[in-house]
Design a protein around this motif. Structure first.
Motif, PDB file in Angstrom:
ATOM      1  N   HIS A  58      16.335  -3.821  -5.099  1.00  0.00           N
ATOM      2  CA  HIS A  58      15.113  -4.611  -4.906  1.00  0.00           C
ATOM      3  C   HIS A  58      13.939  -3.711  -4.519  1.00  0.00           C
ATOM      4  N   GLN A  59      14.188  -2.722  -3.658  1.00  0.00           N
ATOM      5  CA  GLN A  59      13.126  -1.815  -3.237  1.00  0.00           C
ATOM      6  C   GLN A  59      12.630  -0.958  -4.396  1.00  0.00           C
ATOM      7  N   VAL A  60      13.561  -0.549  -5.265  1.00  0.00           N
ATOM      8  CA  VAL A  60      13.171   0.238  -6.436  1.00  0.00           C
ATOM      9  C   VAL A  60      12.262  -0.590  -7.344  1.00  0.00           C
ATOM     10  N   LEU A  61      12.651  -1.846  -7.585  1.00  0.00           N
ATOM     11  CA  LEU A  61      11.844  -2.724  -8.428  1.00  0.00           C
ATOM     12  C   LEU A  61      10.493  -3.028  -7.786  1.00  0.00           C
ATOM     13  N   ALA A  62      10.505  -3.252  -6.460  1.00  0.00           N
ATOM     14  CA  ALA A  62       9.253  -3.556  -5.757  1.00  0.00           C
ATOM     15  C   ALA A  62       8.302  -2.363  -5.804  1.00  0.00           C
ATOM     16  N   SER A  63       8.860  -1.146  -5.644  1.00  0.00           N
ATOM     17  CA  SER A  63       8.034   0.052  -5.697  1.00  0.00           C
ATOM     18  C   SER A  63       7.443   0.236  -7.086  1.00  0.00           C
ATOM     19  N   ARG A  64       8.241  -0.016  -8.118  1.00  0.00           N
ATOM     20  CA  ARG A  64       7.747   0.093  -9.493  1.00  0.00           C
ATOM     21  C   ARG A  64       6.658  -0.944  -9.763  1.00  0.00           C
ATOM     22  N   ASP A  65       6.883  -2.160  -9.284  1.00  0.00           N
ATOM     23  CA  ASP A  65       5.899  -3.223  -9.482  1.00  0.00           C
ATOM     24  C   ASP A  65       4.596  -2.896  -8.754  1.00  0.00           C
ATOM     25  N   ARG A  66       4.716  -2.318  -7.552  1.00  0.00           N
ATOM     26  CA  ARG A  66       3.538  -1.946  -6.783  1.00  0.00           C
ATOM     27  C   ARG A  66       2.737  -0.859  -7.505  1.00  0.00           C
ATOM     28  N   ARG A  67       3.431   0.120  -8.080  1.00  0.00           N
ATOM     29  CA  ARG A  67       2.742   1.174  -8.836  1.00  0.00           C
ATOM     30  C   ARG A  67       2.016   0.600 -10.051  1.00  0.00           C
ATOM     31  N   GLN A  68       2.656  -0.361 -10.719  1.00  0.00           N
ATOM     32  CA  GLN A  68       2.022  -0.970 -11.892  1.00  0.00           C
ATOM     33  C   GLN A  68       0.784  -1.762 -11.484  1.00  0.00           C
ATOM     34  N   ARG A  69       0.868  -2.470 -10.355  1.00  0.00           N
ATOM     35  CA  ARG A  69      -0.297  -3.230  -9.890  1.00  0.00           C
ATOM     36  C   ARG A  69      -1.432  -2.296  -9.506  1.00  0.00           C
ATOM     37  N   MET A  70      -1.107  -1.185  -8.853  1.00  0.00           N
ATOM     38  CA  MET A  70      -2.150  -0.231  -8.473  1.00  0.00           C
ATOM     39  C   MET A  70      -2.775   0.412  -9.702  1.00  0.00           C
ATOM     40  N   GLU A  71      -1.972   0.632 -10.756  1.00  0.00           N
ATOM     41  CA  GLU A  71      -2.508   1.187 -11.989  1.00  0.00           C
ATOM     42  C   GLU A  71      -3.502   0.212 -12.615  1.00  0.00           C
ATOM     43  N   LYS A  72      -3.139  -1.078 -12.619  1.00  0.00           N
ATOM     44  CA  LYS A  72      -4.052  -2.094 -13.153  1.00  0.00           C
ATOM     45  C   LYS A  72      -5.320  -2.173 -12.310  1.00  0.00           C
ATOM     46  N   LEU A  73      -5.150  -2.070 -10.991  1.00  0.00           N
ATOM     47  CA  LEU A  73      -6.310  -2.116 -10.100  1.00  0.00           C
ATOM     48  C   LEU A  73      -7.257  -0.959 -10.397  1.00  0.00           C
ATOM     49  N   ASN A  74      -6.717   0.223 -10.574  1.00  0.00           N
ATOM     50  CA  ASN A  74      -7.574   1.378 -10.852  1.00  0.00           C
ATOM     51  C   ASN A  74      -8.225   1.287 -12.225  1.00  0.00           C
ATOM     52  N   ASN A 158     -10.101 -11.547 -10.904  1.00  0.00           N
ATOM     53  CA  ASN A 158      -8.894 -10.787 -11.230  1.00  0.00           C
ATOM     54  C   ASN A 158      -7.946 -10.739 -10.025  1.00  0.00           C
ATOM     55  N   PRO A 159      -6.713 -11.259 -10.163  1.00  0.00           N
ATOM     56  CA  PRO A 159      -5.781 -11.311  -9.013  1.00  0.00           C
ATOM     57  C   PRO A 159      -5.344  -9.948  -8.497  1.00  0.00           C
ATOM     58  N   VAL A 160      -5.414  -8.906  -9.323  1.00  0.00           N
ATOM     59  CA  VAL A 160      -4.963  -7.590  -8.850  1.00  0.00           C
ATOM     60  C   VAL A 160      -5.859  -7.055  -7.741  1.00  0.00           C
ATOM     61  N   LEU A 161      -7.073  -7.598  -7.598  1.00  0.00           N
ATOM     62  CA  LEU A 161      -7.989  -7.112  -6.564  1.00  0.00           C
ATOM     63  C   LEU A 161      -7.515  -7.464  -5.161  1.00  0.00           C
ATOM     64  N   LEU A 162      -6.541  -8.376  -5.053  1.00  0.00           N
ATOM     65  CA  LEU A 162      -5.987  -8.704  -3.741  1.00  0.00           C
ATOM     66  C   LEU A 162      -5.337  -7.492  -3.093  1.00  0.00           C
ATOM     67  N   GLU A 163      -4.981  -6.500  -3.918  1.00  0.00           N
ATOM     68  CA  GLU A 163      -4.354  -5.280  -3.406  1.00  0.00           C
ATOM     69  C   GLU A 163      -5.359  -4.342  -2.745  1.00  0.00           C
ATOM     70  N   GLN A 164      -6.642  -4.550  -2.976  1.00  0.00           N
ATOM     71  CA  GLN A 164      -7.648  -3.602  -2.513  1.00  0.00           C
ATOM     72  C   GLN A 164      -8.819  -4.346  -1.872  1.00  0.00           C
ATOM     73  N   GLU A 165      -8.740  -4.529  -0.562  1.00  0.00           N
ATOM     74  CA  GLU A 165      -9.761  -5.302   0.148  1.00  0.00           C
ATOM     75  C   GLU A 165     -11.125  -4.618   0.117  1.00  0.00           C
ATOM     76  N   ALA A 166     -11.144  -3.291   0.218  1.00  0.00           N
ATOM     77  CA  ALA A 166     -12.416  -2.575   0.271  1.00  0.00           C
ATOM     78  C   ALA A 166     -13.191  -2.752  -1.029  1.00  0.00           C
ATOM     79  N   PHE A 167     -12.501  -2.651  -2.169  1.00  0.00           N
ATOM     80  CA  PHE A 167     -13.181  -2.818  -3.443  1.00  0.00           C
ATOM     81  C   PHE A 167     -13.622  -4.263  -3.641  1.00  0.00           C
ATOM     82  N   THR A 168     -12.793  -5.204  -3.211  1.00  0.00           N
ATOM     83  CA  THR A 168     -13.172  -6.619  -3.295  1.00  0.00           C
ATOM     84  C   THR A 168     -14.425  -6.879  -2.475  1.00  0.00           C
TER      85      THR A 168
END
Length: 246
Positions: A58-74, A158-168
Motif C-alpha cells: 500500500h505504501q509503495v502504491l501511495a508513494s507512486r500515486d503521490r509522485r504522479q499527482r505532484m507531476e501533474k501539479l508541476n 483543478n483538484p490536483v492543486l489541493l496538494e499545493q496550498e502556496a500555489f493555490t
C-alpha cells in the motif's frame, strides 16, 4: 450499498469454497492431522501477509500515486508560468523600487545547488516586495489579467492543486486582483486610498509569485534541463534575458 453487498457475498463465497475444499481433502485422505497443521501454518503466516500486502504494498502504491499527482501539479504550475506568470512577475518586479537589492541573487543558473536555493529563499523572506504604484499601468494590468480569466478559473477548479496550498493561494490572490480591477470601470483616475488598496493586492501577489517562481526553477533544474534552459534565458530578473541562444 450494492458494493457492500457484493463484498459480503464474495467473502461468504470464498469462505464456503475453502470449507468445501477442506472437506473434500478429508473425504479423500481421511487425515485431519495434516489439515490442522497446514491450516495453522496458513493462519500463522496471515499477519505477515497482511503486513506485506496492506502496509508495504500500500505504501509503495501511495508513494507512486503521490509522485504522479505532484507531476501533474508541476505541469499546472508550468502552464501558469508559461501563459502569464513569468510575464506578470517581470512587470511587477520591474516596478519594485528595491529590486536592485535582490536582482543579483535571482539570476538562477545550472550551478545552483539545493543549498543555494535555500539561502536565496531565506534572504527573500526579508525582502519587502514593494510595488511603486506611480509607475504601474493599472489599465494594462486589467487587460492582461482579464484576457486570462478563463485559464485562471480552470486552474482554480483543478483538484490536483489541493496538494499545493502556496500555489493555490497565489492563484486566489491573482484572481482577486483581477476581480478588483474588472469591477472598476475606469482605473486611470482612482483616489489614493483605492490605489493603496490595489497596491496591497499587487504586493501580496508579488511576494507569493517570486517564491513560487523560485521553487519552480529548482524543480526544472532537477527534472527537466531543457525546460530549465529556456527558463534561465527568460529569467524575469535578468535585464539581458532573451530566448535566443547565443
Amino acid at each position: 450499498m450494492e458494493e457492500r453487498r457484493w463484498l459480503i457475498a464474495l467473502g461468504a463465497g470464498l469462505i464456503l469454497l475453502s470449507l468445501v475444499l477442506y472437506a473434500l481433502h478429508f473425504l479423500i485422505f481421511r487425515d485431519f492431522f495434516h489439515i490442522s497443521i497446514y491450516t495453522l501454518g496458513d493462519v500463522a503466516f496471515l499477519p505477515l501477509e497482511i503486513l506485506l500486502v496492506a502496509v508495504v504494498f500500500h505504501q509503495v502504491l501511495a508513494s507512486r500515486d503521490r509522485r504522479q499527482r505532484m507531476e501533474k501539479l508541476n505541469m499546472v504550475i508550468g502552464t501558469f508560468f508559461s501563459a502569464f506568470g513569468t510575464q506578470l512577475l517581470t512587470y511587477i518586479s520591474d516596478n519594485d523600487p528595491d529590486l536592485d537589492r535582490v536582482r543579483p541573487m535571482l539570476l538562477v543558473d545550472e550551478t545552483w545547488t539545493d543549498e543555494t536555493f535555500r539561502e536565496v529563499e531565506s534572504r527573500l523572506k526579508r525582502h519587502p516586495c514593494r510595488v511603486g504604484m506611480e509607475r504601474i499601468d493599472l489599465a494594462a494590468v486589467k487587460r492582461f489579467l482579464g484576457s486570462r480569466e478563463d485559464l485562471l478559473l480552470r486552474m482554480l477548479e483543478n483538484p490536483v492543486l489541493l496538494e499545493q496550498e502556496a500555489f493555490t493561494e497565489l492563484l486566489r490572490a491573482v484572481f482577486h486582483l483581477n476581480e478588483e480591477l474588472q469591477r472598476r470601470p475606469d482605473v486611470s483616475s482612482l483616489p489614493e486610498t483605492d490605489t493603496a488598496h490595489l497596491a496591497g493586492d499587487l504586493e501580496r501577489i508579488y511576494a507569493l509569485l517570486i517564491r513560487e517562481w523560485l521553487d519552480y526553477m529548482r524543480y526544472l533544474q532537477k527534472n527537466y534541463p531543457y525546460l530549465f534552459s529556456l527558463a534561465m534565458r527568460t529569467n524575469p530578473f535578468d535585464e539581458t534575458a532573451s530566448a535566443v541562444v547565443e
